[in-house]
Design an enzyme around this catalytic site. Structure first.
Site, short mmCIF file in Angstrom:
data_model
loop_
_atom_site.label_atom_id
_atom_site.label_comp_id
_atom_site.label_asym_id
_atom_site.label_seq_id
_atom_site.Cartn_x
_atom_site.Cartn_y
_atom_site.Cartn_z
N LEU A 197 0.80 -1.11 0.07
CA LEU A 197 0.08 0.11 -0.13
C LEU A 197 0.78 1.05 0.06
O LEU A 197 1.90 1.25 0.56
CB LEU A 197 -0.86 0.07 1.34
CG LEU A 197 -1.86 -1.23 1.32
CD1 LEU A 197 -2.67 -0.92 2.49
CD2 LEU A 197 -2.76 -1.32 0.22
N ASP A 198 0.56 2.25 -0.49
CA ASP A 198 0.93 3.62 -0.57
C ASP A 198 1.09 4.12 0.89
O ASP A 198 0.39 3.76 1.62
CB ASP A 198 0.44 4.72 -1.46
CG ASP A 198 0.34 4.27 -3.05
OD1 ASP A 198 1.13 3.62 -3.35
OD2 ASP A 198 -0.47 4.72 -3.59
N ARG A 199 2.19 5.18 1.06
CA ARG A 199 2.21 5.27 2.46
C ARG A 199 0.90 6.09 3.09
O ARG A 199 0.66 5.71 4.25
CB ARG A 199 3.36 6.42 2.31
CG ARG A 199 3.72 7.13 3.86
CD ARG A 199 4.68 8.16 3.75
NE ARG A 199 4.19 9.54 3.22
CZ ARG A 199 3.71 10.35 4.24
NH1 ARG A 199 3.73 10.12 5.54
NH2 ARG A 199 3.17 11.46 3.64
#
Length: 272
Positions: free
Chosen positions: A78-80
């Site tokens: 997942l993105d940050r």
């Protein structure tokens, strides 16, 4: 089938707000563990800045397994700023098996997103190829993706869970949308929602102006950015994961920060 876990949430060191403090274990078996990643927590170390990542926390949590020949292999990254379910293999054979399932598109995913606007249809799809914008034109943001006819095939289905109004400094019509990505391109859901005319609330790159991202890099989170983006992170949550061939499925409800912003009650669970 779901395996329960008796582990408590483990603390991760945090150096600056709004860095998260914990991640939660959702389920666990001898082969895998599923956790809820909070927003603002990076998955892997990317810079030598000393910030703790999800990978660091998992290595601490699974120290016993690692000493006995195990490993930490994060299957869905997942993105940050994206929160939600993350599947992790504990050893090489499990990692290989899950990676084969992922490559064959036999791991299904669902996301919840808060978007600007009211989609006209209750269910709609976006079939639009994606590539890195800088590959075809000047781009001030290296990672920014765009819809382009020469891009890789990308397909996402969407279902509107709820439309609502909220008086803000940047519009008053919003919707809670469930996304079903059929392919796995970088930033696919965010790009497709923006392409459809319903960008994700808080999205610094694909929201009202990509200049928000460049400004954020220079200044951090400010009242000026808050007035345009409304949320300090893009409102995207990994709400469901399933590996049907293994009889596995996990769900995660819309997190507290997004639920509180909407002011809605009875927000949907992770189950689609």
């Amino acid at each position: 089938m779901q395996a329960s876990s008796s582990r408590n949430p483990r603390a991760l060191c945090s150096q600056s707000s709004p860095r998260p403090a914990t991640f939660n274990v959702v389920a666990e078996s001898p082969d895998w563990i599923v956790v809820e990643k909070p927003p603002f927590l990076e998955v892997h170390p990317s810079k030598p800045n000393g910030r703790k990542t999800l990978w660091d926390g998992l290595r601490d949590l699974l120290a016993y397994e690692i000493v006995n020949g195990g490993q930490v292999s994060i299957i869905n990254r997942l993105d940050r700023e994206t929160s939600g379910l993350t599947l992790v293999a504990k050893h090489r054979d499990a990692a290989r098996g899950f990676c084969r399932e992922m490559e064959a598109r036999r791991i299904t995913k669902e996301y919840l997103a808060l978007v600007w606007g009211w989609p006209e249809e209750d269910a709609f799809g976006v079939e639009a190829p994606i590539l890195r914008q800088g590959d075809r034109q000047h781009s001030t943001i290296y990672l920014k993706q765009t819809v382009h006819p020469e891009g890789a095939r990308a397909s996402t289905d969407f279902r509107v869970e709820r439309r609502f109004t909220l008086e803000t400094s940047a519009g008053n019509r919003f919707a809670l949308v469930r996304a079903f990505p059929r392919t796995g391109r970088m930033h696919q859901i965010r790009v497709h929602l923006a392409h459809a005319g319903y960008p994700v609330v808080g999205d610094k790159i694909y929201g009202p102006d990509e200049g928000c991202y460049l400004e954020f890099i220079q200044t951090g989170w400010t009242p000026a950015l808050a007035s345009r983006l409304l949320l300090p992170r893009h409102a995207l949550h990994s709400a469901a994961l399933a590996v049907p061939s293994h009889g596995l499925a996990w769900h995660s409800a819309l997190p507290a920060d997004l639920t509180a912003w909407t002011g809605l009650t009875g927000s949907p669970s992770g189950a689609g």
